[in-house]
Design an enzyme around this catalytic site. Structure first.
Site, PDB file in Angstrom:
ATOM      1  N   LYS A  13       0.844  -1.215  -0.082  1.00  0.00           N
ATOM      2  CA  LYS A  13      -0.005   0.017   0.020  1.00  0.00           C
ATOM      3  C   LYS A  13       0.994   1.125  -0.144  1.00  0.00           C
ATOM      4  O   LYS A  13       0.542   2.173  -0.837  1.00  0.00           O
ATOM      5  CB  LYS A  13      -0.950   0.009   1.501  1.00  0.00           C
ATOM      6  CG  LYS A  13      -1.715   1.421   1.472  1.00  0.00           C
ATOM      7  CD  LYS A  13      -2.477   1.475   2.613  1.00  0.00           C
ATOM      8  CE  LYS A  13      -1.887   1.586   4.196  1.00  0.00           C
ATOM      9  NZ  LYS A  13      -1.459   3.040   4.295  1.00  0.00           N
ATOM     10  N   ASN A  14       2.025   1.343   0.813  1.00  0.00           N
ATOM     11  CA  ASN A  14       2.743   2.440   0.813  1.00  0.00           C
ATOM     12  C   ASN A  14       3.826   2.621  -0.152  1.00  0.00           C
ATOM     13  O   ASN A  14       4.420   3.826  -0.064  1.00  0.00           O
ATOM     14  CB  ASN A  14       3.299   2.517   2.275  1.00  0.00           C
ATOM     15  CG  ASN A  14       2.218   2.740   3.492  1.00  0.00           C
ATOM     16  OD1 ASN A  14       0.882   3.054   3.311  1.00  0.00           O
ATOM     17  ND2 ASN A  14       2.649   2.337   4.698  1.00  0.00           N
TER      18      ASN A  14
ATOM     19  N   ARG B 135      -4.295  10.783   4.123  1.00  0.00           N
ATOM     20  CA  ARG B 135      -3.007  11.654   4.258  1.00  0.00           C
ATOM     21  C   ARG B 135      -2.213  11.762   3.127  1.00  0.00           C
ATOM     22  O   ARG B 135      -1.419  12.717   2.742  1.00  0.00           O
ATOM     23  CB  ARG B 135      -2.298  11.193   5.724  1.00  0.00           C
ATOM     24  CG  ARG B 135      -0.962  11.883   5.969  1.00  0.00           C
ATOM     25  CD  ARG B 135      -0.363  11.373   7.054  1.00  0.00           C
ATOM     26  NE  ARG B 135       0.951  11.807   7.252  1.00  0.00           N
ATOM     27  CZ  ARG B 135       1.224  13.255   7.689  1.00  0.00           C
ATOM     28  NH1 ARG B 135       0.189  13.929   8.050  1.00  0.00           N
ATOM     29  NH2 ARG B 135       2.484  13.669   7.782  1.00  0.00           N
TER      30      ARG B 135
ATOM     31  N   ARG C  77       0.722  14.574  13.432  1.00  0.00           N
ATOM     32  CA  ARG C  77       1.203  14.537  11.990  1.00  0.00           C
ATOM     33  C   ARG C  77       1.526  15.757  11.092  1.00  0.00           C
ATOM     34  O   ARG C  77       0.579  15.955  10.143  1.00  0.00           O
ATOM     35  CB  ARG C  77       0.334  13.117  11.322  1.00  0.00           C
ATOM     36  CG  ARG C  77       0.259  11.913  12.050  1.00  0.00           C
ATOM     37  CD  ARG C  77      -0.356  10.929  11.366  1.00  0.00           C
ATOM     38  NE  ARG C  77       0.391  10.369  10.131  1.00  0.00           N
ATOM     39  CZ  ARG C  77      -0.087   9.311   9.560  1.00  0.00           C
ATOM     40  NH1 ARG C  77      -1.454   8.861   9.573  1.00  0.00           N
ATOM     41  NH2 ARG C  77       0.920   8.906   8.360  1.00  0.00           N
TER      42      ARG C  77
ATOM     43  N   ASP D 196       4.323   0.261  12.043  1.00  0.00           N
ATOM     44  CA  ASP D 196       2.955  -0.140  11.734  1.00  0.00           C
ATOM     45  C   ASP D 196       2.813  -1.525  12.325  1.00  0.00           C
ATOM     46  O   ASP D 196       1.506  -2.170  12.013  1.00  0.00           O
ATOM     47  CB  ASP D 196       2.843  -0.182   9.963  1.00  0.00           C
ATOM     48  CG  ASP D 196       2.751   1.136   9.611  1.00  0.00           C
ATOM     49  OD1 ASP D 196       3.257   1.351   8.307  1.00  0.00           O
ATOM     50  OD2 ASP D 196       2.568   2.144  10.291  1.00  0.00           O
TER      51      ASP D 196
ATOM     52  N   ARG E 283      -8.963  -0.141   4.380  1.00  0.00           N
ATOM     53  CA  ARG E 283      -8.136   1.005   3.777  1.00  0.00           C
ATOM     54  C   ARG E 283      -6.495   0.131   3.482  1.00  0.00           C
ATOM     55  O   ARG E 283      -6.054   0.616   2.740  1.00  0.00           O
ATOM     56  CB  ARG E 283      -7.876   1.923   4.916  1.00  0.00           C
ATOM     57  CG  ARG E 283      -9.178   2.854   4.943  1.00  0.00           C
ATOM     58  CD  ARG E 283      -8.644   4.143   5.688  1.00  0.00           C
ATOM     59  NE  ARG E 283      -7.580   4.791   5.386  1.00  0.00           N
ATOM     60  CZ  ARG E 283      -7.077   5.772   5.794  1.00  0.00           C
ATOM     61  NH1 ARG E 283      -7.321   5.975   7.193  1.00  0.00           N
ATOM     62  NH2 ARG E 283      -5.895   6.303   5.316  1.00  0.00           N
TER      63      ARG E 283
HETATM   64  C1  EPZ Z   1       4.297   6.735   6.400  1.00  0.00           C
HETATM   65  O1  EPZ Z   1       3.663   7.676   7.060  1.00  0.00           O
HETATM   66  C2  EPZ Z   1       3.365   5.714   6.148  1.00  0.00           C
HETATM   67  N1  EPZ Z   1       2.159   6.010   5.330  1.00  0.00           N
HETATM   68  C3  EPZ Z   1       2.848   5.309   7.560  1.00  0.00           C
HETATM   69  O2  EPZ Z   1       1.879   4.211   7.509  1.00  0.00           O
HETATM   70  C4  EPZ Z   1       3.991   4.934   8.449  1.00  0.00           C
HETATM   71  O3  EPZ Z   1       3.567   4.581   9.714  1.00  0.00           O
HETATM   72  C5  EPZ Z   1       5.083   5.944   8.461  1.00  0.00           C
HETATM   73  O4  EPZ Z   1       5.433   6.180   7.259  1.00  0.00           O
HETATM   74  C6  EPZ Z   1       6.409   5.551   9.234  1.00  0.00           C
HETATM   75  O5  EPZ Z   1       6.920   4.342   8.560  1.00  0.00           O
HETATM   76  C7  EPZ Z   1       2.296   5.970   4.045  1.00  0.00           C
HETATM   77  O6  EPZ Z   1       3.494   5.610   3.576  1.00  0.00           O
HETATM   78  C8  EPZ Z   1       1.291   6.442   3.092  1.00  0.00           C
HETATM   79  P1  EPZ Z   1       6.402  10.070   8.591  1.00  0.00           P
HETATM   80  P2  EPZ Z   1       4.247   9.348   7.115  1.00  0.00           P
HETATM   81  O7  EPZ Z   1       6.430  11.398   7.752  1.00  0.00           O
HETATM   82  O8  EPZ Z   1       4.891   9.446   5.886  1.00  0.00           O
HETATM   83  C9  EPZ Z   1       6.886  13.281  11.764  1.00  0.00           C
HETATM   84  C10 EPZ Z   1      -0.232   2.843   7.587  1.00  0.00           C
HETATM   85  O9  EPZ Z   1      -0.977   2.350   8.638  1.00  0.00           O
HETATM   86  N2  EPZ Z   1       6.818  14.220  10.897  1.00  0.00           N
HETATM   87  O10 EPZ Z   1       7.684   8.956   8.325  1.00  0.00           O
HETATM   88  O11 EPZ Z   1       3.080  10.394   7.582  1.00  0.00           O
HETATM   89  C11 EPZ Z   1       5.367  12.555  12.263  1.00  0.00           C
HETATM   90  O12 EPZ Z   1       4.632  13.410  12.970  1.00  0.00           O
HETATM   91  C12 EPZ Z   1       0.382   4.216   7.819  1.00  0.00           C
HETATM   92  O13 EPZ Z   1       0.044   2.113   6.475  1.00  0.00           O
HETATM   93  C13 EPZ Z   1       7.159  15.531  11.137  1.00  0.00           C
HETATM   94  O14 EPZ Z   1       7.227  16.066  12.462  1.00  0.00           O
HETATM   95  O15 EPZ Z   1       5.181   9.137   8.305  1.00  0.00           O
HETATM   96  C14 EPZ Z   1       6.000  11.175  12.783  1.00  0.00           C
HETATM   97  O16 EPZ Z   1       5.886  11.386  14.069  1.00  0.00           O
HETATM   98  C15 EPZ Z   1       0.233   4.762   9.150  1.00  0.00           C
HETATM   99  N3  EPZ Z   1       7.140  16.300  10.182  1.00  0.00           N
HETATM  100  C16 EPZ Z   1       7.238  10.778  12.262  1.00  0.00           C
HETATM  101  O17 EPZ Z   1       7.680  12.290  11.672  1.00  0.00           O
HETATM  102  C17 EPZ Z   1       6.708  15.905   8.881  1.00  0.00           C
HETATM  103  O18 EPZ Z   1       6.834  16.807   7.933  1.00  0.00           O
HETATM  104  C18 EPZ Z   1       7.134   9.844  11.101  1.00  0.00           C
HETATM  105  O19 EPZ Z   1       6.250  10.435  10.058  1.00  0.00           O
HETATM  106  C19 EPZ Z   1       6.536  14.791   8.619  1.00  0.00           C
HETATM  107  C20 EPZ Z   1       6.526  13.889   9.601  1.00  0.00           C
END
Ligand code: EPZ
Length: 415
Positions: free
Chosen positions: A20-21, A90, A119, A301, A393
């Site tokens: 998915k991701n 998102r 997020r 995840d 989803r």
């Molecule tokens: C991706 O989300 C995945 N989603 C998530 O999977 C996954 O849990 C996550 O990466 C971590 O591996 C998709 O790929 C569609 P991040 P993403 O940006 O990109 C902080 C699922 O269930 N952050 O790596 O949103 C954020 O708040 C989903 O399949 C900032 O602070 O994850 C978090 O604490 C859930 N500022 C951390 O980084 C930013 O601009 C990791 O978020 C961006 C992120």
């Protein structure tokens, strides 16, 4: 609602779907060109439907046949992204970089927080600003402008998956080289760079950075998605928690190292073949401590499903969540099913019990929902899980695949 009559080991073989991701950013990458982008091994998921609806809304022609999706056209792309789609999923926010690169001016709603944390997208926006974009946020909408994006060095304070993908997508059409320092290295991010390279960008991974040399025009490509390591890990944990024997085929075992190490430490037998992994858990596993982190760390995840697994293991375990602020939505439901687990700060502490019992519970997000289903499969009696749509989803044919492993599970209408 999903109903489970649990208490029996799962036995059998299930095939992993496409990731998915990896699928979602691949759809956004198709916005970078008008040539055909063909995505193979695409999972049939609600989130994928949302991504394809967004692509269509923005101006792409979209065709889907089974697991193959074809996106083309889009000479004139929309410059305003629909709020409803961005709030629903998102990953829609990843359309910002491509739209900005193609049209020069975009209005993109900020994605809301969700069950697992606020997020923010500050790293996404700072990255685009490094490439020369003028960014303003007004009333929950990002207004971005850039006549021509120019390659630059982008340092990420945190190896954010989304921010890395956002900058790579924009950098693919930027003039010159873009260097992302401290990038996310998740397999799904690497898969996106495989697609961008096939479209004509030049991407090179180094120890601490990834470098993309953009082109003023990108071509189409045919891209087969990597298998979904989170889906595969969920089924392996389903086999382990029910003391069964489950084989997941069509996987990349090297994407599952952290999980396989942990369940092996817990005493679960793990056998790795070229594109398959088998778990067998005849004896009661013992507790092991887990800490999530950026890849190759233990994937966040799989944190909710592994907490469910540890609730039935022998002894006490701690599971520390370092990626998201509040990702223990599964704990309340597990406690209702008889688990002894409590949360202290960003750590869940489990005291293994000998058995769980069915209950009426709620799924709060995709992975918390999966955790509750796993607990229900092991629990004695019937569990009714509201919020089953979260699962659709992120897990293709979840009920069908579980039934293929001998589970007694079905979907019922929510009362
Ligand atoms: C991706 O989300 C995945 N989603 C998530 O999977 C996954 O849990 C996550 O990466 C971590 O591996 C998709 O790929 C569609 P991040 P993403 O940006 O990109 C902080 C699922 O269930 N952050 O790596 O949103 C954020 O708040 C989903 O399949 C900032 O602070 O994850 C978090 O604490 C859930 N500022 C951390 O980084 C930013 O601009 C990791 O978020 C961006 C992120």
């Amino acid at each position: 609602m999903i109903v489970v009559d649990g208490g029996r080991p799962l036995v059998g073989t299930v095939r992993a779907s496409g990731a998915k991701n990896a699928a979602l950013p691949a759809v956004m990458a198709s916005l970078l060109t008008t040539d055909p982008v063909v995505i193979e091994n695409a999972p049939r998921l609600l989130d994928m439907d949302t991504a394809l609806t967004l692509a269509r809304t923005l101006g792409k022609e979209v065709g889907q046949e089974g697991g193959t999706v074809r996106l083309c056209g889009g000479d004139e792309l929309a410059q305003v992204a629909p709020d409803a789609l961005v709030q629903r999923m998102r990953a829609s926010f990843l359309a910002l970089g491509p739209l900005l690169a193609r049209t020069g001016e975009v209005w993109m709603p900020l994605p809301g927080g969700c069950a697992i944390g606020p997020r923010p997208v500050d790293l996404h926006l700072r990255g685009l600003a490094c490439l020369g974009a003028e960014i303003a946020v007004d009333g929950g909408v990002v207004h971005a402008k850039a006549r021509q994006l120019r390659g630059s060095t982008v340092y990420l304070d945190y190896p954010s998956v989304g921010a890395t993908e956002q900058v790579l997508l924009a950098g693919a059409l930027a003039e010159g080289e873009t260097v992302v320092v401290n990038p996310a290295r998740e397999p799904e991010v690497v898969d996106l760079t495989r697609l961008l390279s096939a479209m004509g960008a030049d991407v090179v991974w180094h120890m601490d950075r990834v470098v993309i040399r953009g082109r003023l025009e990108l071509g189409g490509a045919t891209h087969r998605l990597i298998p979904d390591r989170i889906e595969a890990g969920t089924y392996l944990l389903a086999g382990a928690i029910t003391r069964g024997t489950v084989t997941v085929t069509g996987v990349r075992p090297d994407h599952l190292d952290a999980l396989l190490a942990k369940i092996s430490q817990a005493g679960v037998e793990v056998a790795v073949e070229e594109a398959a992994v088998r778990v067998a858990a005849s004896a009661r596993p013992h507790a092991v401590n887990v800490q999530t982190g950026p890849y190759p760390g233990f994937p966040t995840d799989l944190q909710p499903p592994v907490v469910a697994f540890l609730c039935l293991a022998e002894g006490q375990a701690t599971v520390t969540e370092t990626v998201f602020e509040s990702r223990f939505g599964q704990v309340e439901a597990l406690v209702r099913m008889g688990a002894r687990v409590r949360v202290s700060g960003n750590t869940a502490i489990t005291e293994g019990v000998s058995g769980l019992h069915g209950a009426a519970v709620q799924a709060t997000d995709i992975r918390a929902g999966a955790a509750v289903v796993l607990a229900a499969l092991a629990a004695h009696g019937r569990t009714e899980i509201r919020g089953g749509s979260h699962l659709a989803r992120g897990y293709e044919d979840f009920v069908g695949k579980l039934r293929g492993l001998g589970a007694t599970v079905w979907e019922a209408s929510e009362p």
